[in-house]
Design a protein around this motif. Structure first.
Motif, short mmCIF file in Angstrom:
data_model
loop_
_atom_site.label_atom_id
_atom_site.label_comp_id
_atom_site.label_asym_id
_atom_site.label_seq_id
_atom_site.Cartn_x
_atom_site.Cartn_y
_atom_site.Cartn_z
N SER A 1 0.84 -1.20 0.00
CA SER A 1 0.00 0.00 0.00
C SER A 1 0.87 1.24 0.00
O SER A 1 2.01 1.22 0.47
N LEU A 2 0.32 2.32 -0.55
CA LEU A 2 0.94 3.65 -0.50
C LEU A 2 -0.17 4.60 -0.13
O LEU A 2 -1.15 4.74 -0.87
N SER A 3 -0.05 5.24 1.02
CA SER A 3 -1.17 6.02 1.55
C SER A 3 -0.67 7.32 2.15
O SER A 3 0.53 7.56 2.29
N VAL A 4 -1.63 8.17 2.50
CA VAL A 4 -1.34 9.47 3.09
C VAL A 4 -2.05 9.57 4.43
O VAL A 4 -3.21 9.17 4.56
N GLY A 5 -1.35 10.08 5.43
CA GLY A 5 -1.95 10.32 6.74
C GLY A 5 -1.71 11.75 7.17
O GLY A 5 -1.00 12.51 6.51
N GLY A 6 -2.32 12.14 8.29
CA GLY A 6 -2.14 13.48 8.81
C GLY A 6 -3.28 14.40 8.43
O GLY A 6 -4.33 13.97 7.94
N SER A 7 -3.07 15.68 8.63
CA SER A 7 -4.10 16.69 8.35
C SER A 7 -3.42 17.99 7.95
O SER A 7 -2.19 18.12 8.03
N GLN A 8 -4.22 18.95 7.53
CA GLN A 8 -3.64 20.25 7.18
C GLN A 8 -3.02 20.94 8.39
O GLN A 8 -2.03 21.64 8.27
N ASP A 9 -3.60 20.71 9.55
CA ASP A 9 -3.05 21.36 10.75
C ASP A 9 -1.73 20.73 11.18
O ASP A 9 -0.77 21.43 11.51
N SER A 10 -1.67 19.38 11.18
CA SER A 10 -0.46 18.70 11.65
C SER A 10 0.55 18.43 10.54
O SER A 10 1.69 18.07 10.80
N GLY A 11 0.12 18.57 9.29
CA GLY A 11 0.98 18.25 8.16
C GLY A 11 0.69 16.85 7.64
O GLY A 11 0.27 15.97 8.39
#
Length: 286
Positions: free
Chosen positions: A151-161
């Motif tokens: 898998s290749l995924s994205v985590g986090g948020s705009q606030d935390s990066g």
């Protein structure tokens, strides 16, 4: 399974942990110290023996274990050439050799990474004192597999990066590199994702922190059997035309390549963190 066979099997189990022979010096057994296999293909673990009490008409009890776990056992009865496996035996295991010819070799169909480990071969001639033997050193099975990006995924948020996560499997354990179009990037090994069990010697996850919209990032996994890579494109946010509409937060386009061949994953999947319109980029797999 008759009562005599069942009693013989349970008699064998306590002696497995000691990995010892019967103490009869007339025994001899030959195995390979190490066998290599490729994931998905069959493999044979050789084992042969000799003993003066064994005749072509003798009954034999044959057993194989991986570590302390009994994997396979079968019995040849007097007057029969076949080695009858135990009830509910895993069909991936079968005796490749003929015990009547002193060959106890074990075949494992479609070897898997979890099949790697040390195996021990044991034989017993029922009704004869000290007529049992197990090789003490065993055979080390190494199952190899080319890199596979799970898998290749994205985590986090705009606030935390935002951060990218690349989950990889292979044996030997692949080396992972992160690459942008113009330079190498520093990733962090974080082990298996939460909730997926303890770390595995064939499985790892690399994290790339601080990814940014408008950029692309490639996860490249390499071991001696090959290379696989996947590329993540992070597109800038866009505003929705309809006021008040909720929008996903990041757009991902994923491509996968095996060596020199490029493979585009068909279909579209969505990873989204819901927010208000114009709050961030859009997200999707390809």
């Amino acid at each position: 399974m008759d009562a005599c066979l069942l009693a013989s099997v349970f008699t064998l189990l306590p002696t497995f942990l000691g990995a010892q022979g019967s103490g009869d010096n007339s025994w001899s057994m030959k195995v390979q110290a190490e066998v290599r296999a490729t994931e998905g293909y069959p493999v044979v673990l050789p084992c042969s023996f000799s003993h003066p009490n064994h005749t072509p008409h003798s009954s034999l009890l044959v057993a194989w274990r991986q570590g302390a776990a009994l994997l396979f056992h079968c019995t040849t009865h007097a007057g029969s050439q076949a080695c009858e496996p135990a009830l509910h035996q895993d069909p991936r295991y079968r005796l490749e050799g003929n015990p009547r010819e002193h060959d106890l070799s074990l075949r494992i169909n479609s070897a898997a990474l979890q099949d790697g480990g040390r195996y021990y071969c044991r034989v017993e001639v029922p009704g004869h004192k000290h007529a049992s033997y197990e090789d003490k050193m065993g055979t080390l099975l190494r199952v190899e597999a080319p890199p596979r990006i799970l898998s290749l995924s994205v985590g986090g948020s705009q606030d935390s990066g935002f951060r990218a996560l690349c989950e990889v499997e292979g044996s030997p354990l692949p080396d992972i590199q992160w690459v942008s179009p113009d330079h190498l990037l520093e990733g962090l090994e974080v082990g298996r994702p939460p909730g997926q069990g303890p770390p595995s010697q064939h499985h790892t996850v690399s994290q790339l922190p601080d990814i940014h919209p408008g950029q692309q990032y490639t996860c490249s996994a390499t071991n001696p059997l090959g290379r696989e890579q996947a590329t993540l494109y992070v597109l800038p946010p866009r505003r929705e035309a309809c006021p008040g509409a909720a929008a996903p937060s990041l757009l991902l386009l994923l491509s996968l390549s095996l060596g020199a061949k490029a493979l585009l994953l068909g279909g579209v999947g969505v990873w989204a963190v819901q927010g208000r319109a114009s709050s961030g980029p859009i997200c999707r797999w390809r």
